[in-house]
Design a protein around this motif. Structure first.
Motif, short mmCIF file in Angstrom:
data_model
loop_
_atom_site.label_atom_id
_atom_site.label_comp_id
_atom_site.label_asym_id
_atom_site.label_seq_id
_atom_site.Cartn_x
_atom_site.Cartn_y
_atom_site.Cartn_z
N VAL A 6 -4.62 -8.70 -4.21
CA VAL A 6 -3.99 -8.81 -5.51
C VAL A 6 -5.20 -9.50 -6.39
N GLU A 7 -5.39 -8.55 -7.50
CA GLU A 7 -6.53 -8.72 -8.48
C GLU A 7 -6.02 -9.74 -9.28
N SER A 8 -5.11 -10.17 -9.66
CA SER A 8 -4.67 -11.38 -10.55
C SER A 8 -4.70 -12.63 -9.66
N ALA A 48 -1.94 -0.47 0.06
CA ALA A 48 -2.28 -0.24 -1.13
C ALA A 48 -1.24 -1.11 -2.12
N ILE A 49 -1.76 -2.16 -2.88
CA ILE A 49 -1.07 -2.89 -4.06
C ILE A 49 -0.65 -2.09 -5.39
N PHE A 50 0.43 -2.21 -5.82
CA PHE A 50 0.52 -1.81 -7.18
C PHE A 50 0.05 -2.87 -7.90
N GLN A 51 -1.10 -2.90 -8.63
CA GLN A 51 -1.67 -4.09 -9.24
C GLN A 51 -0.74 -4.69 -10.38
N PRO A 52 -0.20 -3.94 -11.27
CA PRO A 52 0.43 -4.41 -12.39
C PRO A 52 1.67 -5.35 -12.01
N SER A 53 2.25 -4.85 -10.80
CA SER A 53 3.30 -5.65 -10.23
C SER A 53 3.17 -6.01 -8.69
N PRO A 54 2.28 -6.90 -8.30
CA PRO A 54 1.76 -6.96 -7.09
C PRO A 54 2.57 -7.17 -5.93
N ASP A 55 4.13 -7.47 -6.20
CA ASP A 55 4.84 -7.63 -5.03
C ASP A 55 5.19 -6.11 -4.43
N ILE A 56 4.92 -5.08 -5.14
CA ILE A 56 5.18 -3.79 -4.78
C ILE A 56 4.04 -3.34 -3.89
N VAL A 57 4.15 -3.16 -2.66
CA VAL A 57 3.03 -2.70 -1.77
C VAL A 57 3.43 -1.52 -0.93
N TRP A 58 2.62 -0.57 -0.73
CA TRP A 58 2.85 0.67 0.04
C TRP A 58 1.99 0.77 1.51
N VAL A 59 2.41 1.09 2.51
CA VAL A 59 1.94 1.22 3.84
C VAL A 59 2.06 2.54 4.22
N GLY A 60 0.82 3.20 4.78
CA GLY A 60 0.85 4.20 5.38
C GLY A 60 0.52 3.95 7.09
N ASP A 81 9.13 -6.76 -2.71
CA ASP A 81 9.16 -8.24 -2.78
C ASP A 81 8.02 -9.08 -1.87
N GLY A 82 7.18 -8.44 -1.94
CA GLY A 82 5.82 -8.96 -1.25
C GLY A 82 5.87 -8.98 0.17
N GLY A 83 6.63 -7.95 0.76
CA GLY A 83 6.73 -7.81 2.17
C GLY A 83 7.84 -8.65 3.20
N LEU A 84 8.91 -9.05 2.32
CA LEU A 84 9.91 -9.80 2.94
C LEU A 84 10.91 -8.54 3.46
N HIS A 85 10.98 -7.30 2.83
CA HIS A 85 11.89 -6.35 3.11
C HIS A 85 11.05 -5.07 2.98
N TRP A 86 11.09 -3.88 3.77
CA TRP A 86 10.41 -3.03 3.86
C TRP A 86 11.62 -1.54 3.91
N ILE A 100 -3.59 5.58 0.90
CA ILE A 100 -2.50 5.87 -0.32
C ILE A 100 -3.33 5.53 -1.44
N VAL A 101 -3.10 6.30 -2.36
CA VAL A 101 -3.45 6.17 -3.71
C VAL A 101 -2.50 5.98 -4.85
N LEU A 102 -2.46 4.88 -5.59
CA LEU A 102 -1.21 4.63 -6.43
C LEU A 102 -1.57 4.77 -8.04
N HIS A 103 -0.53 5.58 -8.58
CA HIS A 103 -0.89 5.44 -10.10
C HIS A 103 -1.35 4.12 -10.77
N PRO A 104 -2.22 3.86 -11.67
CA PRO A 104 -2.52 2.85 -12.25
C PRO A 104 -1.58 1.82 -12.88
N THR A 105 -0.26 2.75 -13.52
CA THR A 105 0.58 2.07 -14.45
C THR A 105 1.87 2.57 -14.02
N ASP A 106 2.05 3.69 -13.38
CA ASP A 106 3.50 4.03 -13.03
C ASP A 106 3.97 3.85 -11.59
N PRO A 107 4.85 2.77 -11.17
CA PRO A 107 4.97 2.39 -9.84
C PRO A 107 5.71 3.45 -8.80
#
Length: 250
Positions: A6-8, A48-60, A81-86, A100-107
């Motif tokens: 998480v960058e922040s 891949a973490i969606f950095q604007p809202s880092p509780d959103i994480v994608w896994v391949g 929710d940061g890995g509590l539920h998938w 996995i590559v994420l759009h920088p602003t669109d979740p």
């Protein structure tokens, strides 16, 4: 196999293990907690973490480095929710996802680099895109049933521009083929609707290519690197956004 932070708050790190699921640290890596153990597969190739809202994480899922005993996956997962539920988001038959590559602003927008089956051919490989958070997927780059996507990067300033490294490969019990006519480097400037294949005229090595690794500079995205397997493998660099390449190694 994969790691993101998480960058922040860089004390929060997610790592994906080839055959060990996803682990999370909240203290800079001092201790780790497994957060993927309840899912159907344990092989992970991309995080891949969606950095604007880092509780959103994608896994391949599925190992992205196809050694002779690499484990397969069943597509893409996402947590809100940061890995509590998938939630499983499909692409079940891609078998192994290396990036996995994420759009920088669109979740809801993501691109997936799928290698496909390593022991045979299948059409569920290449680059896939979702614009609705994984509810549906479109295969936006496909070469043939032997060629998957080994790496994928997005321009951090212009998310409509992506580079995809396509890899023609196959494993047998006692041999492995890396490279073939399907391997190559492709560029899109419209988010994946259309692609152009780069050639020797752009500075790539001559002949058939193998696996390609990609990196793009976050703060100067016109600087791009490509590590290219070929008859004369080379590290290539570009200073004009991958329009042309020069050898960084001799």
């Amino acid at each position: 196999a994969a790691i993101d932070a998480v960058e922040s708050n860089p004390d929060i790190i997610y790592t994906g293990v080839g055959t060990g699921g996803v682990w999370k640290s909240e203290n800079g890596g001092v201790t780790w907690t497994p957060i993927f153990d309840k899912e159907k597969v344990a092989a992970v190739g991309a995080v891949a973490i969606f950095q604007p809202s880092p509780d959103i994480v994608w896994v391949g899922t599925g190992e992205g480095n196809p050694r002779n005993s690499a484990s397969g996956g069943n597509g893409v997962y996402r947590t809100l929710d940061g890995g509590l539920h998938w939630t499983h988001l499909g692409l079940d038959r891609t078998e192994r996802i290396h990036r996995i590559v994420l759009h920088p602003t669109d979740p809801d927008v993501a691109w997936v680099a799928a290698l496909g089956q390593m022991w045979g051919e299948n059409p569920e490989r290449g680059v896939f895109k979702t614009v609705d958070g994984g509810k549906s997927w479109q295969r936006v780059l496909f070469v043939d049933e032997r060629t998957g996507c080994a790496d994928l990067v997005v321009d951090p300033v212009n998310p409509r521009k992506l580079l995809a490294a396509m890899w023609d490969y196959r494993r047998w019990p006692h041999s492995f083929r890396s490279g073939g006519p399907g391997s190559g480097l492709w560029v899109t400037h419209d988010g994946g609707t259309t692609w152009r294949r780069q050639t020797e005229e752009d500075g790539l090595p001559k002949g058939e290519l193998g696996r390609i690794g990609l990196a793009i500079c976050r703060f100067h995205p016109e600087v791009v690197y490509a590590l290219v397997e070929a008859s004369r493998s080379a590290l290539l660099s570009s200073e004009n956004g991958a329009r042309t390449w020069t050898k960084a190694t001799q």
